[in-house]
Design a protein around this motif. Structure first.
Motif, PDB file in Angstrom:
ATOM      1  N   ALA A   1     -11.231  -5.116 -12.249  1.00  0.00           N
ATOM      2  CA  ALA A   1     -10.897  -5.533 -10.893  1.00  0.00           C
ATOM      3  C   ALA A   1      -9.408  -5.810 -10.839  1.00  0.00           C
ATOM      4  O   ALA A   1      -8.743  -5.889 -11.852  1.00  0.00           O
ATOM      5  CB  ALA A   1     -11.700  -6.771 -10.516  1.00  0.00           C
ATOM      6  N   GLY A   2      -8.919  -5.974  -9.636  1.00  0.00           N
ATOM      7  CA  GLY A   2      -7.502  -6.284  -9.457  1.00  0.00           C
ATOM      8  C   GLY A   2      -6.820  -5.235  -8.629  1.00  0.00           C
ATOM      9  O   GLY A   2      -7.386  -4.693  -7.679  1.00  0.00           O
ATOM     10  N   LYS A   3      -5.585  -4.934  -8.987  1.00  0.00           N
ATOM     11  CA  LYS A   3      -4.814  -3.926  -8.257  1.00  0.00           C
ATOM     12  C   LYS A   3      -3.871  -3.207  -9.208  1.00  0.00           C
ATOM     13  O   LYS A   3      -3.560  -3.692 -10.290  1.00  0.00           O
ATOM     14  CB  LYS A   3      -4.018  -4.555  -7.127  1.00  0.00           C
ATOM     15  N   LEU A   4      -3.433  -2.050  -8.752  1.00  0.00           N
ATOM     16  CA  LEU A   4      -2.412  -1.289  -9.455  1.00  0.00           C
ATOM     17  C   LEU A   4      -1.291  -1.028  -8.466  1.00  0.00           C
ATOM     18  O   LEU A   4      -1.531  -0.479  -7.382  1.00  0.00           O
ATOM     19  CB  LEU A   4      -2.962   0.043  -9.975  1.00  0.00           C
ATOM     20  N   LEU A   5      -0.095  -1.458  -8.803  1.00  0.00           N
ATOM     21  CA  LEU A   5       1.095  -1.173  -8.004  1.00  0.00           C
ATOM     22  C   LEU A   5       1.953  -0.213  -8.802  1.00  0.00           C
ATOM     23  O   LEU A   5       2.050  -0.323 -10.017  1.00  0.00           O
ATOM     24  CB  LEU A   5       1.890  -2.457  -7.730  1.00  0.00           C
ATOM     25  N   TRP A   6       2.559   0.754  -8.119  1.00  0.00           N
ATOM     26  CA  TRP A   6       3.392   1.730  -8.814  1.00  0.00           C
ATOM     27  C   TRP A   6       4.642   2.019  -7.999  1.00  0.00           C
ATOM     28  O   TRP A   6       4.676   1.802  -6.783  1.00  0.00           O
ATOM     29  CB  TRP A   6       2.632   3.026  -9.096  1.00  0.00           C
ATOM     30  N   PHE A   7       5.658   2.496  -8.689  1.00  0.00           N
ATOM     31  CA  PHE A   7       6.860   2.991  -8.022  1.00  0.00           C
ATOM     32  C   PHE A   7       7.409   4.148  -8.845  1.00  0.00           C
ATOM     33  O   PHE A   7       7.089   4.308 -10.022  1.00  0.00           O
ATOM     34  CB  PHE A   7       7.913   1.885  -7.827  1.00  0.00           C
ATOM     35  N   GLU A   8       8.207   4.983  -8.193  1.00  0.00           N
ATOM     36  CA  GLU A   8       8.856   6.111  -8.854  1.00  0.00           C
ATOM     37  C   GLU A   8      10.350   6.083  -8.577  1.00  0.00           C
ATOM     38  O   GLU A   8      10.776   5.694  -7.488  1.00  0.00           O
ATOM     39  CB  GLU A   8       8.285   7.439  -8.371  1.00  0.00           C
ATOM     40  N   VAL A   9      11.116   6.502  -9.581  1.00  0.00           N
ATOM     41  CA  VAL A   9      12.556   6.578  -9.496  1.00  0.00           C
ATOM     42  C   VAL A   9      12.990   7.880 -10.152  1.00  0.00           C
ATOM     43  O   VAL A   9      12.405   8.308 -11.149  1.00  0.00           O
ATOM     44  CB  VAL A   9      13.233   5.393 -10.212  1.00  0.00           C
ATOM     45  N   GLY A  10      14.024   8.478  -9.608  1.00  0.00           N
ATOM     46  CA  GLY A  10      14.629   9.648 -10.253  1.00  0.00           C
ATOM     47  C   GLY A  10      14.040  10.954  -9.800  1.00  0.00           C
ATOM     48  O   GLY A  10      13.344  11.031  -8.804  1.00  0.00           O
TER      49      GLY A  10
END
Length: 153
Positions: free
Chosen positions: A138-147
């Motif tokens: 359970a919970g969450k997944l946060l993501w980001f992208e760079v480049g």
């Protein structure tokens, strides 16, 4: 004897305990991975944004967090952070809650997710229910992208 060619794509994963030193360990891991892969041009941004997400996971949960650093084929780097709290904060949510307000000048916190909004090329998040991976029930997944490689560069 053949020559071994290093892949442009790779993945590092790190499980972090609920510990105030977790953000430091995450920064050191990101720095080592990106330096060893010759990605110094995005190191500072990745290190800063990763630290912000891991710090939030520590501050807003009572459990462990996981970090996943992925080099994609087109030169982008994706960072994912899982934690046990299901709420998706701005800017990772859906409109109209997809923007982070500016923190007051005298505020002692509230700038980390604004940094993601300002410096990442893209980002997202989703809640993970009971059907998630075994170690992330359970919970969450946060993501980001760079480049990424610029067209014509």
């Amino acid at each position: 004897m053949g020559t071994v060619s290093l892949s442009d794509t790779w993945v590092y994963a790190l499980r972090l305990p609920h510990d105030p030193r977790a953000a430091r360990v995450a920064r050191m891991t990101v720095r080592a991975a990106l330096s060893s892969h010759g990605r110094q041009e995005i190191l500072d941004v990745i290190e800063l944004l990763t630290s912000e997400l891991i710090t939030n996971a520590y501050r807003h949960t009572n459990g462990a967090a996981s970090l996943r650093l992925t080099a994609l084929a087109d030169g982008r780097l994706r960072v994912g952070v899982w934690d046990s709290h299901p709420r998706i904060p701005a800017p990772f949510g859906e409109p109209p809650w997809d923007r982070v307000r500016l923190a007051a000048p005298d505020a002692e916190s509230g700038r980390g997710l604004r940094l993601v909004q300002e410096y990442a090329d893209s980002w997202g998040g989703w809640s993970i229910g009971d059907s998630g991976p075994v170690d992330h029930a359970a919970g969450k997944l946060l993501w980001f992208e760079v480049g990424g490689r610029k067209v014509g560069a």
